[in-house]
Design an enzyme around this catalytic site. Sequence first.
Site, mmCIF file in Angstrom:
data_model
loop_
_atom_site.group_PDB
_atom_site.id
_atom_site.type_symbol
_atom_site.label_atom_id
_atom_site.label_comp_id
_atom_site.label_asym_id
_atom_site.label_seq_id
_atom_site.Cartn_x
_atom_site.Cartn_y
_atom_site.Cartn_z
ATOM 1 N N SER A 116 0.796 -1.221 0.000
ATOM 2 C CA SER A 116 0.000 0.000 0.000
ATOM 3 C C SER A 116 0.834 1.278 0.000
ATOM 4 C CB SER A 116 -0.967 -0.056 1.190
ATOM 5 O OG SER A 116 -1.928 0.946 1.101
ATOM 6 N N ARG A 165 -3.432 6.891 22.334
ATOM 7 C CA ARG A 165 -3.644 5.457 22.053
ATOM 8 C C ARG A 165 -2.339 4.819 21.593
ATOM 9 N NH1 ARG A 165 -3.923 4.637 16.496
ATOM 10 N NH2 ARG A 165 -4.672 2.507 16.747
ATOM 11 N N GLY A 214 -0.591 0.456 16.582
ATOM 12 C CA GLY A 214 -0.780 -0.975 16.329
ATOM 13 C C GLY A 214 0.456 -1.621 15.739
#
Length: 551
Positions: free
Chosen positions: A69, A504, A507
């Site tokens: 990507s 947060r 990932g």
Amino acid sequence: MASLLPVDAIRALSEQHAKPPNVHFQYGTAGFRTLGNLLDSVVFRVGILAALRSKRLDGKTIGVMVTASHNPEPDNGVKLVDPRGEMLEASWEAHATNLANAPTTDAFIESVDAFVKTAKIDLSKPARVVYARDTRPSGPSLIVALEDGLKAIGAEARSAGVTTTPVLHYLVKAINTKGTKDSYGEDSEEGYLDKLSTAFKKLVAGKPAVPPLVVDCANGVGTIVGEKLVTYLGDTLKLILENTAIDTAGALNNSCGADFVKTSQRLPPSLASVLKPGQRGCSLDGDADRLIYYYLDERGQFHMLDGDKIAALVAAFIVELTKSAGLENEIQVGIVQTAYANGGSTKYLSERLPVKCVPTGVKHLHHAAEHYDIGVYFEANGHGTVLFSPDTLNKLSAHQPSTPAQSTALNHLINLTQVINQTVGDALSDMLLVEVVLAHKSYSGVEWDSLYVDLPNRLVKVVVPDRSLFKTEDAERRLVSPSGLQAKIDELVRRYDGGRSFVRPSGTEDVVRVYAEATVRSQADELAFRVAGLVYDEVGGDPTKRPGEFL
């Protein structure tokens, strides 16, 4: 059943694709993704896994896409696509990770054998797989590894060549729905281009011609499909394709593409002499599943129109059409965002339709969007689409309009279901969708941008020794651990007008991300750096290495 496993064929071919020692692979939202030169064994094993997935689902066709990507050119990746064109069922991600990390061929065969038993896979069923790759230099050799995996287990394999990720998702759904009442379209790249361009032409018929659109192809595979799309569109929309150097080493995603524009908030340098004041342009990413728009105002100042702006434009238009078609009481339009959505967009949309916030990641957005009759989701990074529920599609085809105006609006809605690739975020399909709305509303970039004003915001990365200490709730908007940290963040936020901030864990790397916004740019920056400093000190960051901008 295990006796049906072609162990000898798997062993012989697996030996040619040995796992590199001391590398741990992880199947995440984007599949496996790392340096292309490390992926040979993984892609071979994914070939076998894809065939097993197909057998488990009674011989339905599974997709395999080799791409990384928006990542830099040396990276590559591989992901599986389930029969409806959606991402691999989450419970299989752990199986993929497990098979990829078996240290030897024998261990791999043992893992496959055990998996076949626990997943109750009937090996006598057929296996069908369609696969493609993007333009990365490591792609061709990885495809050889994939084909060896498919051959080892005796799968029926179909190559879709070099194409975009969304085209592969389209093909998987089109193959699996072929000849049914839910047929998604002809199962070829031509079928995809024909479906999108035909619907687009119907939607803009009778509208004033729009000025040409500059399209930054990120020197990636969007170039190939984009060039074909130009032919299909003819005079209905003139595209000026830029950054099309797919054979130039190192060019992919380099200072261009959707991710570059979104993170640096500026025009790709290569477009500086191309885009003129007043003109709009857009950037695809490396595999054409993300889209970011922008324009230069009359003074030549750059303005970005990201996924939030696209969502607002599209959702408001669809709400208008359902009302005009006399369907507002029968069809509920909803929008799904993450905590990263700008507060300005959330306020604008909340006044018009239901808005749901979910954790970051496409699978969360897609899943939540399926709960609406028409679900719109876009991440701020430009990845998103619109989902029409099966029930809604039936309502649209059965609805009897009572006036010519209702009839027109209804036809527009039906054509929108054709121009939108509902399987996945698709930059080229989303681009046509945006152009439809701009043509219908007679908007330039300026009018579109003024739907709402973005609150100034800042994203800061904080390097931490262990990101797993950070646990969140409320769609990642609040921290539950480290204990007491959220209360301190709340205290800081209260000091700023229009302040909002959340923390947060990433990932993918050992950092936590701090997002902050406020009504004034200097205050958004200050809030972000204060929260970043707070986080750094809280987890015992080395005071001598503390970044100078942290407050």
